[in-house]
Design an enzyme around this catalytic site. Structure first.
Site, PDB file in Angstrom:
ATOM      1  N   CYS A   2       0.835  -1.198   0.000  1.00 30.05           N
ATOM      2  CA  CYS A   2       0.000   0.000   0.000  1.00 30.05           C
ATOM      3  C   CYS A   2       0.873   1.254   0.000  1.00 30.05           C
ATOM      4  O   CYS A   2       2.040   1.217   0.356  1.00 30.05           O
ATOM      5  CB  CYS A   2      -0.957   0.046   1.183  1.00 30.05           C
ATOM      6  N   ARG A  27       5.710  -0.843  -4.499  1.00 27.65           N
ATOM      7  CA  ARG A  27       5.337  -1.508  -3.248  1.00 27.65           C
ATOM      8  C   ARG A  27       4.296  -2.594  -3.463  1.00 27.65           C
ATOM      9  O   ARG A  27       4.048  -3.404  -2.576  1.00 27.65           O
ATOM     10  CB  ARG A  27       4.807  -0.478  -2.255  1.00 27.65           C
ATOM     11  N   TRP A  72      -3.231  -2.596  -1.492  1.00 29.07           N
ATOM     12  CA  TRP A  72      -2.990  -4.031  -1.624  1.00 29.07           C
ATOM     13  C   TRP A  72      -4.046  -4.713  -0.764  1.00 29.07           C
ATOM     14  O   TRP A  72      -4.070  -4.549   0.451  1.00 29.07           O
ATOM     15  CB  TRP A  72      -1.579  -4.366  -1.147  1.00 29.07           C
ATOM     16  N   GLU A 495       8.499 -16.088  -7.479  1.00 30.50           N
ATOM     17  CA  GLU A 495       7.989 -14.730  -7.286  1.00 30.50           C
ATOM     18  C   GLU A 495       7.624 -14.050  -8.603  1.00 30.50           C
ATOM     19  O   GLU A 495       6.579 -13.401  -8.702  1.00 30.50           O
ATOM     20  CB  GLU A 495       9.045 -13.855  -6.582  1.00 30.50           C
ATOM     21  N   HIS A 511      15.119 -38.690   0.445  1.00 27.84           N
ATOM     22  CA  HIS A 511      14.110 -38.677   1.504  1.00 27.84           C
ATOM     23  C   HIS A 511      12.804 -38.052   1.036  1.00 27.84           C
ATOM     24  O   HIS A 511      12.030 -37.550   1.866  1.00 27.84           O
ATOM     25  CB  HIS A 511      14.661 -37.949   2.729  1.00 27.84           C
TER      26      HIS A 511
END
Length: 615
Positions: A2, A27, A72, A495, A511
């Protein structure tokens, strides 16, 4: 996360509001809006598109007073109704999407935790709500307390709020006044000549002023044309020092680069060199006054961070334990603050954050201090941030402003800072001889050149990215202090390219992760020439035996040869303890060029924010 900007002036401030929003786009946001005072009325315009679209809506308007916001989404979907600013026209008067009847406008960063109870109370008083947000309660609450003085109304309203907030408010009735308040979210005042500004980030105001006042927790600010008035959380008048910042020239210019992320990747040699300029020698003075006494008294280290900064901390754990021989823990800040832990007052608590305003890291720092751990150090890129103000010691990285949401130069400068910490602690403990110190300084001084030589391998990475762009999954492998580098590489890829990527210690293949390996699974392997190389080669053969495609970032002398299904990128030199700083560069470039090939929004990836200032 924001962005806020507000202004009161004797000139048209609409272009300033829009330019401020443009500077705050990095941002992360999914809607934006502006509220201005026009001909005695409050006019509001909002958009779920980019700031450029909002600009088209407002470019013909003129106003001396206004606030603007990039949102946001937290409470409520990214819709026009939920976009800021939010307004109030008083009880019993629904807005119905038309703001001209409103007389209070608010923009807000943060989360109001008690908004549901406040909403019920305000509804009972006759207030109508048009959004799903927590922010709208602030507008109505200020209206509820408003009796002709906006400053007093905001002071009364914020006393009722629980949670985190930074707000900017104006009233139709007071056309030369903006009021701001903060608690848990950053807010800064920009000082002008017969004009004043508010913003969540000083960068938003770089085009109009270089003089700033950073509000403290609980502050309420009254901005008018020729004056700024501040009150603290107790309502008492208070003075805050103004700072002059000149670090923003040309920071939002791309130059020859396609994206800010690419620009920032290539700025790393300079960012590292600038960070190292303050380190003429390995010395506790690097961390501020009194550091020598603090660092001599510690018996263990706790690193708290989020995201990319957490991975920097994970690398640092290897350095601090091997070089300084101090037990070290690395905690994800959002986990540490909520679990029962065993406090130790002899612990150095290291908070790592690019912005210094990361909500979870700040809360974890405060939690550690509440447990009696007062030896605190901030590793941060913003000198005026809350984290720097709240720690006993500080080390400022000098990455410069980072616009791209996916961190690059902030990460590598954090690694430099943490390596310096490891060697400083070793020196204090008598584990670093004068000859060792000279060797460390030589290696650090050569580091920018070494990084530049890795950046020269970009054409090879572009060739790899063509293969990755067609995949939906990838696996990253590393061992020892390069395992966190594999984690950082996987994070970067997911991302900005939206490819699902996971990182594992290579020794963990058998594993579980080996079940995922097919000829459609690219496997990126970080392969420095260290003591684990031969074991890593065995792990690589396990991948090839299952048909996996290997993409190996190898030092020049590892004798790993390219072959069918094995793609090798040779780094120019092995760099010992500092090798992680070189091996992360190809992974940054791989994520970037893969995202370019897939056509994603690289600097503003979906659902993500640059500075996470709410929980």
């Amino acid at each position: 996360m924001c962005g806020i900007i507000g202004a009161v002036a004797q000139r048209n401030i609409v272009p300033t509001l829009v330019e401020g929003l443009r500077r705050l786009e990095y941002r992360g946001y999914d809607s934006c809006g502006v509220a201005i005072h026009v001909d005695g009325e409050l006019k509001r315009l909002r958009s779920v598109a980019r700031v450029a679209e909002l600009h088209h809506q407002v470019e013909s308007l003129s106003s001396f007073l206004g606030i603007a916001h990039t949102r946001w989404a937290t409470h409520g979907a990214p819709t026009t109704a939920n976009a800021h600013p939010h307004v109030s026209a008083g009880p019993g008067i629904p807005i119905g999407g038309v703001a001209r009847r409103a007389h209070i406008a608010v923009v807000h960063n943060g989360i109001i935790e008690n908004y549901e109870s406040l909403r019920d109370e305000l509804k009972a008083s006759g207030y109508a709500f048009e959004s799903q947000t927590d922010t709208e309660v602030i507008a109505h609450l200020i209206d509820h307390y408003y009796q002709g003085d906006l400053f007093e109304a905001v002071q009364a309203a914020v006393r009722r709020l629980q949670g985190a907030y930074a707000i900017a408010v104006f009233s139709r009735e007071e056309p030369h006044r903006v009021v701001g308040a903060r608690s848990g979210s950053p807010l800064v005042i920009g000082l002008g000549s017969n004009e004043n500004f508010l913003a969540s980030d000083a960068l938003a105001l770089a085009s109009v002023t270089d003089r700033f006042i950073y509000l403290e927790e609980g502050d309420v600010a009254d901005l008018q044309l020729g004056r700024v008035w501040l009150a603290d959380r107790n309502g008492q008048p208070v003075q805050r020092a103004a700072r002059r910042l000149n670090a923003f020239s040309n920071v939002v210019e791309l130059g020859p680069y396609r994206h800010f992320m690419q620009k920032e990747i290539f700025e790393q040699p300079k960012a590292i060199a600038d960070t190292l300029d303050q380190a003429i020698a390995i010395d506790p003075l690097l961390y501020g006054e009194g550091a020598d006494d603090v660092l001599h008294g510690i018996e263990r280290v706790l690193i708290i961070a989020c995201g990319t900064s957490y991975y920097a901390g994970c690398v640092a754990r290897y350095w601090i334990e091997s070089i300084a021989q101090l037990p070290t823990e690395v905690e994800i800040a959002s986990e540490y603050r909520y679990r029962a832990s065993v406090p130790d007052p002899a612990t150095l608590v290291v908070a790592v954050s690019q912005s210094g305003e990361t909500a979870d890291t700040l809360a974890a720092l405060r939690h550690a201090r509440s447990l009696g751990m007062e030896y605190t150090l901030a590793v941060c890129n913003v000198a005026a941030s809350a984290m720097v103000r709240e720690t006993r010691l500080q080390f400022m990285t000098r990455a410069g402003v980072e616009i791209g949401v996916a961190s690059t130069k902030a990460f590598t400068t954090q690694l430099v800072a943490l390596y310096l910490l490891a060697t400083t602690l070793a020196k204090i403990k008598g584990l670093l001889t004068a000859e060792d110190e000279r060797a460390v300084v030589r290696s650090l001084r050569h580091l920018p050149v070494a990084v530049q030589s890795v950046l020269a391998l970009e054409p090879n990475i572009i060739a790899w990215s063509d293969a990755f762009a067609r995949k939906e999954h990838a696996l990253f492998l590393g061992r020892g202090m390069h395992f966190p580098i594999a984690m950082e590489g996987a994070l970067k890829l997911k991302e900005i390219s939206y490819i699902h990527a996971e990182a594992y210690p290579a020794g963990e293949l058998k594993h579980g992760p080996l079940a995922l390996v097919t000829d459609q699974m690219p496997v990126v392997t970080v392969a420095p020439n260290d003591q684990l190389l031969e074991k890593l080669k065995s792990n690589m053969m396990e991948v090839r035996a299952r048909g996996g495609q290997l993409f190996v970032c190898a030092d020049a002398d590892t004798r790993i040869e390219a072959s069918d299904g094995v793609h090798v990128l040779r780094l120019p030199e092995h760099y010992g303890d500092l090798s992680p700083l070189l091996h992360v560069i190809p992974l940054q470039l791989l994520a970037y060029h893969t995202a370019v090939a897939r056509g994603t929004d690289i600097d503003k990836p979906r659902n993500l924010a640059k500075s996470v200032t709410v929980e």
